[in-house]
Enzyme design. Structure first.
Site, PDB file in Angstrom:
ATOM      1  N   GLU A  93       9.737   1.119  10.768  1.00 45.62           N
ATOM      2  CA  GLU A  93      10.491   2.741  10.744  1.00 45.62           C
ATOM      3  C   GLU A  93      10.121   3.637  10.417  1.00 45.62           C
ATOM      4  OE1 GLU A  93      12.792   5.439   9.217  1.00 45.62           O
ATOM      5  OE2 GLU A  93      12.340   4.426   7.630  1.00 45.62           O
ATOM      6  N   GLU A 118       9.899  16.649  15.468  1.00 42.05           N
ATOM      7  CA  GLU A 118      10.206  16.099  14.072  1.00 42.05           C
ATOM      8  C   GLU A 118       9.341  17.052  12.925  1.00 42.05           C
ATOM      9  OE1 GLU A 118      11.353  12.002  10.866  1.00 42.05           O
ATOM     10  OE2 GLU A 118       9.318  12.737  12.026  1.00 42.05           O
ATOM     11  N   CYS A 155      13.329  11.109   6.940  1.00 45.74           N
ATOM     12  CA  CYS A 155      13.743  10.916   8.825  1.00 45.74           C
ATOM     13  C   CYS A 155      14.862  10.704   9.446  1.00 45.74           C
ATOM     14  CB  CYS A 155      12.717   9.252   9.081  1.00 45.74           C
ATOM     15  SG  CYS A 155      13.952   8.323   7.606  1.00 45.74           S
ATOM     16  N   LYS A 189       0.981  -1.098   0.198  1.00 47.13           N
ATOM     17  CA  LYS A 189       0.104   0.227  -0.003  1.00 47.13           C
ATOM     18  C   LYS A 189       1.209   1.144   0.016  1.00 47.13           C
ATOM     19  CE  LYS A 189      -1.717   3.005   2.298  1.00 47.13           C
ATOM     20  NZ  LYS A 189      -1.704   4.459   1.615  1.00 47.13           N
TER      21      LYS A 189
END
Length: 479
Positions: free
Chosen positions: A247, A381, A281, A172
């Site tokens: 992750e 973040e 990331c 997906k």
């Protein structure tokens, strides 16, 4: 106009189930509609999982040499379509074509398949220990959910090891980056991946993610995304006790030691942070510099930031493209404003678009300094071109602050010697550390500590996520 309104299920392109909605895809550089994508629902997820389950028994028993041939075929076809993949990535998420889409974004897809091919040739799928034979066998049907920021990289680093180990899968991909995933599915089809081994459908992660994670025929879920999405997958997978590989987010510290070449270290830190418009990331978003050299570091950072070329991602000189979508652009703007309101020193950039850019999700490359640990820009973040500099009095303070984070994906250390950098790296609670500007290693494990995830991807270690271990006692003759 591109249309991604079919799903690849059971070895063929099929129409979505009744009730699927159609979403417009915007070019982030122009805010113009570049195409459409169909968003499937639970029925489409069900069809894809059933197809993968039906294909598993046969594919899991294929000889290794056949899987190696399959990986090699994918590599050859991917290489032929590299320019097309790069162009699609630029169109869908805005990565600069010459500076990033082709040499890094598209390249990583091919590189992961080549790495998996080499690793599979040497991997010990069977070994003996006394009279016992230890087998590493495919885990089963794998559901894969991938994001928009490095779309092909994150697809390939899951699909390649799954194919190498004999798993079947349902992908997906992000609905915000559908074009490169479509080409990827075409490549696998042309390479001769057996029907049902690889299946792909588009959908809203909040709707179909729980369906995939909780499905009784899914044996493993691999997600790259936000920490919130990782928590959702974990909750939904818990009842069926399936394997989960995550992750997730990061807020990586970049510690510049007193002994480092300050110009080199700060320049590399700023450029690394702004690469991919900060949408990585593992980006080095927190820069630690000795307080005694803060003024000098600030001057270098501002100069480097000012030289960055922001604009049309198809321009030959462009180094920084737009934020990939409006939702993320608005989040970045809110967090830049939070940095100003909370009292950080703004060295360059700030809210709004760069001068001369009236349309597109372009953000100004922004550097804050003199930040404190409690500030939002030090803790959250941002996922945009925003760097925060924090001064420190001694290395103990820098390490303590660097580790004071919910995340632990990556870290960066600059020092006068590798030995000094290595000593600092050993004390960082992160899954990876770059010493003195070292780049990534595709054969080394990629993943993090704490809320940055569970498990590791890339290279031989990445195979572990897709393998079960079986001990066959009495299989070998006694010595």
């Amino acid at each position: 106009m591109k249309t991604c309104q079919s799903f690849y299920i059971g070895g063929a392109w099929t129409e979505p189930a009744a009730g699927a909605t159609v979403m417009e895809v915007l070019n982030p550089a122009t805010e113009q509609v570049s195409g459409t994508v169909a968003l499937g629902g639970p029925e489409d997820a069900q069809r894809a999982v059933v197809a993968a389950h039906a294909a598993f028994d046969g594919f899991s028993r294929t000889p290794l040499n056949e899987r190696l041939e399959l990986l090699a075929a994918v590599c050859a076809l991917f290489e032929k379509r590299m320019d097309e993949v790069a162009d699609a990535i630029t169109e869908e998420m805005g990565a600069p074509l010459a500076a990033l889409s082709k040499p890094a974004q598209a390249f990583m897809g091919l590189a992961h398949f080549k790495t998996a091919l080499e690793a599979a040739r040497e991997y010990p799928f069977e070994r003996t220990r006394g009279t016992t034979r230890i087998l590493r066998e495919p885990v089963g049907v794998c559901a894969m959910i991938t994001p928009w920021n490095w779309p092909i990289n994150q697809i390939a680093c899951k699909v390649a090891p799954a194919l190498a180990t004999g798993c079947t899968m349902v992908l997906k991909p992000s609905e915000f980056a559908p074009y490169s995933a479509w080409i990827f599915a075409e490549i696998l089809h042309e390479a001769g991946v057996p029907a049902g081994v690889f299946n792909m459908f588009y959908g809203d992660g909040a709707v179909v993610g729980p369906v995939l994670a909780s499905h009784p025929l899914v044996d493993m879920v691999s997600l790259t995304g936000s920490t919130r999405a990782g928590a959702s997958v974990s909750h939904n997978a818990a009842d069926s006790i399936k394997r989960v590989s995550l992750e997730l987010g990061g807020k990586s510290a970049n510690i510049i030691c007193e002994s480092a070449d300050l110009t080199k270290a700060v320049t590399h830190g700023v450029r690394s942070m702004m690469s991919n418009t900060g949408q990585s990331c593992n980006a080095p978003s927190r820069m630690y510099v000795p307080a005694s050299r803060l003024d000098e570091a600030e001057k270098i950072a501002a100069q480097v930031c000012a030289r960055l070329v922001v604009g049309d991602p198809r321009g030959d000189r462009t180094g920084v493209g737009p934020i990939a979508n409006q939702r993320q652009y608005e989040r970045v703007q809110r967090l830049i404003q939070a940095g100003i309101e909370e009292g950080a020193s703004l060295l360059c950039g700030g809210p709004g678009r760069p001068e001369g850019l009236e349309r597109g999700f372009f953000a100004k490359p922004t550097v804050f300094s003199r930040a404190t640990d409690g500030m939002t820009i030090m803790r959250e973040e941002i996922f945009g071109p925003v760097l925060t500099i924090r001064p420190y009095e001694d290395i103990e303070e820098a390490i303590r602050s660097a580790n004071d984070s919910l995340y632990g994906l990556s870290g960066y250390v600059y020092a006068g010697t590798v030995d000094e950098a290595r000593a600092v790296a050993k004390r960082l609670r992160t899954g990876m550390v770059h010493l003195n500007g070292a780049s990534i290693d595709l054969a080394a494990p990629f993943g993090g500590y704490k809320q940055s995830g569970i498990g590791r991807e890339w290279g031989e270690v990445g195979f572990e996520e897709f393998l079960e271990t079986k001990s066959v006692y009495g299989s070998e003759p006694a010595a």
